[in-house]
Write an enzyme that holds these catalytic residues in place. Structure first.
Site, short mmCIF file in Angstrom:
data_model
loop_
_atom_site.label_atom_id
_atom_site.label_comp_id
_atom_site.label_asym_id
_atom_site.label_seq_id
_atom_site.Cartn_x
_atom_site.Cartn_y
_atom_site.Cartn_z
N GLU A 1 -12.91 -1.66 22.03
CA GLU A 1 -11.84 -1.54 21.21
C GLU A 1 -12.54 -2.08 19.91
OE1 GLU A 1 -8.63 -1.32 21.27
OE2 GLU A 1 -8.60 -1.39 19.28
N GLY B 1 11.27 14.38 9.36
CA GLY B 1 11.82 13.23 8.85
C GLY B 1 11.23 12.30 9.61
N ASP C 1 4.47 15.49 7.60
CA ASP C 1 5.55 15.48 8.67
C ASP C 1 5.28 16.04 9.98
OD1 ASP C 1 7.74 14.79 9.68
OD2 ASP C 1 9.22 16.02 8.47
N SER D 1 -4.79 2.37 18.55
CA SER D 1 -5.83 1.43 18.28
C SER D 1 -7.00 2.04 17.38
CB SER D 1 -6.98 1.32 19.63
OG SER D 1 -6.42 -0.02 20.27
N ASP E 1 -12.77 0.26 16.17
CA ASP E 1 -11.97 -0.37 14.99
C ASP E 1 -13.07 -0.74 13.92
OD1 ASP E 1 -9.99 -0.69 16.76
OD2 ASP E 1 -9.87 -2.79 16.94
N ASP F 1 10.59 9.71 12.54
CA ASP F 1 11.01 9.92 13.85
C ASP F 1 10.44 8.63 14.45
OD1 ASP F 1 8.50 10.86 15.00
OD2 ASP F 1 9.07 12.35 13.79
#
Ligand code: NAG
Ligand code: NAG
Ligand code: NAG
Ligand code: NAG
Ligand code: NAG
Ligand code: NAG
Length: 641
Positions: A292, A618, A599, A558, A296, A620
């Site tokens: 992780e 749009g 989109d 992540s 990152d 969601d």
């Protein structure tokens, strides 16, 4: 378990002047619905046992929180970007003297000697040590021992408690009462077989197609952002980690193979240790807890360099059943929020000095203020809305709002289990009981995450490439697995606690009208009046990451969170270059400009025995507004004051 608040409602928090303290009837204040997940009720508490009793006073002006934040974050506001100082924030929200007086007078009238009662420095908590017998009398309740079914730890808790009617309006909540556990944040890195594939023989930029490994070159093509230019020292991106450790020797390998222009191999993030956070070494790497952090930090560096990364290592990783909740991070950033002075709840948040001294827990005091704030903070961890007290979440949500007021953009990963929660962290099921909304192994209702349910957070969902190259476009991430625990879908849905914020109401309304699946109100809040998440999305599969010396294609929301946050950091860089300040709370601006996003209209996020939601034209609740187009976002952000 869900904690319902029966009478007190935050929205109606009006502090009236203190009426004569005539004794008034008790009214129910908080009640646990249903049986708590993983805790068994045992015998009654001993009447003479002493409890550290803390009464959280209602803060002033929270009913205006929305208008304050929109004042500085709504692009139509004349005061856009005029962020507050930490002191202005603390003063604005300090509880009224009447609230303190009402609570203290009631305690004294009920037989608690005034000398035993004290007030926290921030004036937010009334505190005293009282016996179980005294507490049962004050709060008209019964204390029980609860035992954790796995670690056998014991807690004292009640099923419900009451307050006198004239006191109730001055109080947020009382500790310790209904709360049982502080769920440790779970990293949203998908460790499923397909989603974290080792690249045999290593790899470097250009050695594989974007369909095989996402590198910085792929991201620049997809999202149209440039190489950073300005080494603005004030503009470090903040990355926070809980019990995942950065193995620094991986950085030069990553910089050499995967960055362009190549980041100098000696480059390291600023290391900020919070409450005993340690630097990793070979021992911690071999415990397998660093993917992780590697993901990152590396994803962020590849985007923001020559700007720097500020790495917050939060918590000592030992504190039992509390490897760290988000509150200790907030404490370190903001001293007005610390234990007994703001939002912390003893028994939910970890205690420092760490009571587990024999396991070498951190023995310093809780860090209170002093950690540097970053303009952009990316966090890839989450918890379950249905397993934390409602008051607790509302109070912490306001703390994230306060960071926004101070000009900080806070981004969180939206979760890797679609409309469910934490499947991928090995939980068999964290869907909710349809009637009671608590986490239930047999639950069928969608389980929203915390704190992406909070409207003052920018929640980031995940996409993947449709084909082998960036031209092919993106779809919502989809990794079916053998059983839900191995599957990976973009976290999304609607909060059962937070109403839809005004900036999002029209986007949610359109989704409901045209695209909402008709599962009925027992599966999710389908009224259009609930906060929906995520807000945005970014690639979250096959992202090039060097960990323990080898290259992996790592997946998870992540990955999406630091990628989107890195792009926001570049937008701040561009503003700083023309003498403007950081953007701060993003959502009101983002929702005004759906045209600045790609989109995403393919894919879904199944869970809890249903097909979940579809990615649609749009906004969601799978990919939010979509993935960023930097070329379109830049002029929007540069035009703002
Ligand atoms: C870096 O690239 C070289 C080839 O250019 C490769 O041999 C090596 O394994 C790669 N390193 C990693 C960590 O993938
Ligand atoms: C490595 O880290 C572990 C856990 O943080 C610690 O117990 C150990 O002493 C460290 N080892 C070295 C050689 O620093
Ligand atoms: C890390 O790499 C070392 C040496 O290559 C290896 O012995 C060790 O098992 C690896 N650790 C993990 C957790 O994969
Ligand atoms: C949940 O399901 C299991 C079997 O999957 C069953 O044994 C158990 O009784 C159920 N629990 C409840 C509360 O219905
Ligand atoms: C992607 O590339 C692989 C191998 O290079 C090929 O087998 C596959 O058909 C390609 N897929 C698409 C969708 O183009
Ligand atoms: C849906 O959410 C809104 C806003 O939080 C709330 O007012 C409403 O009662 C919820 N509806 C249901 C059926 O839960």
């Amino acid at each position: 378990m869900r904690f319902s608040t029966v009478v007190a409602a935050f929205a109606s928090a009006a502090i009236t002047s203190l009426a004569a303290p005539s004794p008034s009837k008790h009214v129910l204040h908080e009640k646990r619905d249903g049986k708590p997940h993983l805790w068994e009720k045992r015998d009654r508490a001993t009447p003479s046992q002493v409890l550290p009793i803390r009464i959280g006073l209602r803060q002033r002006n929270l009913e205006n929180a929305e208008s304050y934040i929109y004042e500085v974050a709504d692009p139509n506001s004349p005061n856009f970007g005029k962020h507050w100082t930490a002191e202005e924030v603390a003063n604005k929200f300090a509880p009224a003297a009447e609230s303190k007086d009402a609570v203290v007078n009631w305690l004294v009238d009920s037989g608690i000697e005034r000398r035993r009662i004290s007030l926290s420095k921030g004036q937010n908590w009334v505190q005293f040590d009282g016996t179980v017998k005294e507490a049962e009398h004050l709060f008209e309740t019964k204390y029980w021992h609860y035992q954790h079914v796995e670690n056998r730890g014991l807690r004292l808790a009640v099923d419900e408690y009451s307050l006198p009617a004239h006191v109730q309006k001055h109080v947020d909540f009382v500790m310790p009462t209904v709360q049982l556990d502080g769920l440790k944040p779970i990293a949203n890195t998908n460790h499923g077989k397909d989603a974290m594939a080792i690249i045999p023989g290593g790899a470097s930029l250009g050695s594989l197609s974007c369909g095989e490994l996402i590198t910085i070159e792929c991201l620049r093509k997809l999202y149209k952002f440039p190489v950073g230019k300005l080494a603005a020292p004030s503009n470090k991106i903040g990355i926070a980690e809980w019990a995942d450790y950065l193995y620094e020797p991986d950085l030069p390998l990553y910089f050499k193979n995967f960055t362009t222009p190549e980041i100098p191999t000696h480059t390291k993030p600023e290391f900020v240790a919070i409450d005993g956070g340690l630097r990793a070494n070979l021992t911690t790497v071999s415990q397998g807890s660093g993917v992780e952090a590697a993901l990152d930090v590396q994803a962020a560096y590849s985007i923001v360099h020559p700007q720097q990364v500020r790495y917050y290592q939060v918590g000592d990783g030992i504190n039992v059943d509390s490897v760290g909740t988000f509150n200790i991070f907030l404490d370190a950033l903001d001293e007005s929020y610390c234990t007994y002075e703001g939002g912390d709840q003893p028994y939910v948040d970890p205690a420092y000095p760490d009571p587990n001294a024999n396991e070498e827990g951190y023995q310093g005091p809780l860090q209170c203020g002093g950690a540097p704030k970053s303009n952009v903070i990316s966090v890839s961890y989450g918890q379950i809305e249905g397993a934390l007290p409602e008051f607790y979440q509302i109070r912490q949500c306001h703390e994230w709002m306060k960071l926004g007021l101070q000009g900080v953009s806070v981004l969180f990963a939206s979760g890797d289990s679609g409309v469910a929660n934490r499947y991928n962290a090995g939980y068999p099921n964290s869907c909710l009981n349809a009637d009671e909304l608590f986490v239930d192994n047999n639950g069928t209702r969608y389980s929203p995450s915390f704190p992406v349910n909070c409207p003052y957070i920018t929640a980031v969902g995940a996409t993947t490439l449709l084909g082998n190259d960036t031209e092919s476009g993106e779809r919502a991430v989809s990794r079916p697995g053998t059983g839900p625990a191995n599957a990976y879908y973009s976290g999304g849905g609607f909060s059962n606690i937070f109403p839809v914020p005004s900036y999002q109401a029209s986007a949610v309304g359109k989704f409901m009208q045209h695209h909402a699946p008709k599962y009925g109100p027992n599966v999710y809040n389908d009224t259009g009046r609930a906060r929906g998440f995520p807000d945005v999305a970014a690639i979250g599969l096959n992202v090039a990451t060097v960990w323990n010396g080898s290259t992996y294609g790592v997946g998870g929301t992540s990955a999406s969170a630091p990628i989107f946050a890195g792009i926001v950091n570049l937008l701040n860089e561009a503003r700083i270059a023309i003498g403007k300040g950081p953007i701060g709370f993003l959502n009101p601006t983002l929702y005004k400009h759906p045209e600045a996003f790609n989109d995403i209209t393919i894919g879904d996020n199944p869970g809890c025995g249903t097909g979940g939601f579809n990615a649609t034209p749009g906004w969601d609740p799978v990919t939010g507004l979509g993935t960023p187009n930097y070329e379109k976002l830049l002029p929007i952000f540069l035009r703002l004051p």
